[in-house]
Design an enzyme around this catalytic site. Structure first.
Site, PDB file in Angstrom:
ATOM      1  N   CYS A 195      -2.023  -1.292   2.054  1.00  0.00           N
ATOM      2  CA  CYS A 195      -2.264  -0.311   0.994  1.00  0.00           C
ATOM      3  C   CYS A 195      -3.769  -0.347   0.743  1.00  0.00           C
ATOM      4  O   CYS A 195      -4.486  -1.118   1.391  1.00  0.00           O
ATOM      5  CB  CYS A 195      -1.440  -0.593  -0.264  1.00  0.00           C
ATOM      6  SG  CYS A 195      -1.901  -2.060  -1.180  1.00  0.00           S
TER       7      CYS A 195
HETATM    8  O1  LIG Z   1      -3.837  -0.185  -3.316  1.00  0.00           O
HETATM    9  C1  LIG Z   1      -2.779   0.268  -3.669  1.00  0.00           C
HETATM   10  C2  LIG Z   1      -1.773  -0.543  -4.388  1.00  0.00           C
HETATM   11  O2  LIG Z   1      -2.151  -1.861  -4.480  1.00  0.00           O
HETATM   12  C3  LIG Z   1      -2.445   1.697  -3.400  1.00  0.00           C
HETATM   13  O3  LIG Z   1      -2.769   2.022  -2.093  1.00  0.00           O
HETATM   14  C4  LIG Z   1      -3.183   2.587  -4.370  1.00  0.00           C
HETATM   15  O4  LIG Z   1      -2.729   2.307  -5.682  1.00  0.00           O
HETATM   16  C5  LIG Z   1      -2.870   4.060  -4.026  1.00  0.00           C
HETATM   17  O5  LIG Z   1      -3.519   4.873  -4.935  1.00  0.00           O
HETATM   18  P1  LIG Z   1      -3.464   6.464  -4.761  1.00  0.00           P
HETATM   19  O6  LIG Z   1      -2.013   6.821  -4.588  1.00  0.00           O
HETATM   20  O7  LIG Z   1      -4.036   6.933  -6.043  1.00  0.00           O
HETATM   21  O8  LIG Z   1      -4.284   6.768  -3.558  1.00  0.00           O
END
Ligand SMILES: O=C(CO)[C@H](O)[C@H](O)COP(=O)(O)O
Length: 153
Positions: free
Chosen positions: A66
């Site tokens: 992520c």
């Molecule tokens: O790092 C993360 C969780 O730990 C996610 O990838 C992140 O929160 C995604 O954010 P978004 O949907 O706003 O791109």
């Protein structure tokens, strides 16, 4: 090996991982935003599905990604039997294998460059778990913690 790979986003790093793992001879099972027709693209779902594939025996190990790597590692570690380690460098990956018997590698899409990812994969795949008595005792302690805080489901 069969490697489950998950991410909540498709990036240059996830494209690299798919290519690199296949070139190394692994079968790659995709989850989340990098899979076709997987509605579970959010990081808790994508990551836990990859982790579940490991405990179900569908995959031997998993790599969960992520943006930060933290959410993916937290979600994977909720799956009983998973020891996910967030690694930002090869030395951490080496230690995670030796001392933590890590079966899931968590990577940050933001912080992991392609050359560093390659070093991490080298260390991950070439480093065996330490089976010495002291280390096995630490792993038994981890299993005891898991049992203590498990609802039994
Ligand atoms: O790092 C993360 C969780 O730990 C996610 O990838 C992140 O929160 C995604 O954010 P978004 O949907 O706003 O791109």
């Amino acid at each position: 090996m069969r490697i489950a790979l998950s991410s909540d986003e498709r990036t240059e790093l996830t494209d690299f991982l798919i290519r690199e793992l296949r070139e190394r001879g692994h079968e790659v099972l995709l989850f989340g935003a990098i899979a076709e027709n997987d509605p579970d693209v959010d990081w808790p779902l994508a990551s836990s599905r990859a982790a579940r594939a490991v405990v179900n025996g569908e995959a031997d190990e998993a790599i969960v990604c992520c943006w930060t790597g933290t959410g993916a590692s937290i979600a994977a570690n909720k799956v009983r039997g998973i020891r996910a380690a967030l690694c930002h460098d090869a030395e951490t990956a080496r230690g995670a294998r030796i001392w933590n018997h890590a079966n899931v590698l968590a990577l940050s899409l933001r912080a992991t460059s392609i050359p560093i990812a390659k070093e991490i994969l080298d260390a991950w795949f070439e480093t065996p778990f330490s089976e010495d008595e002291w280390n096995l005792q630490q792993m038994a302690r981890i299993r005891a913690l898991e049992a203590e805080f498990s609802s039994g489901e």
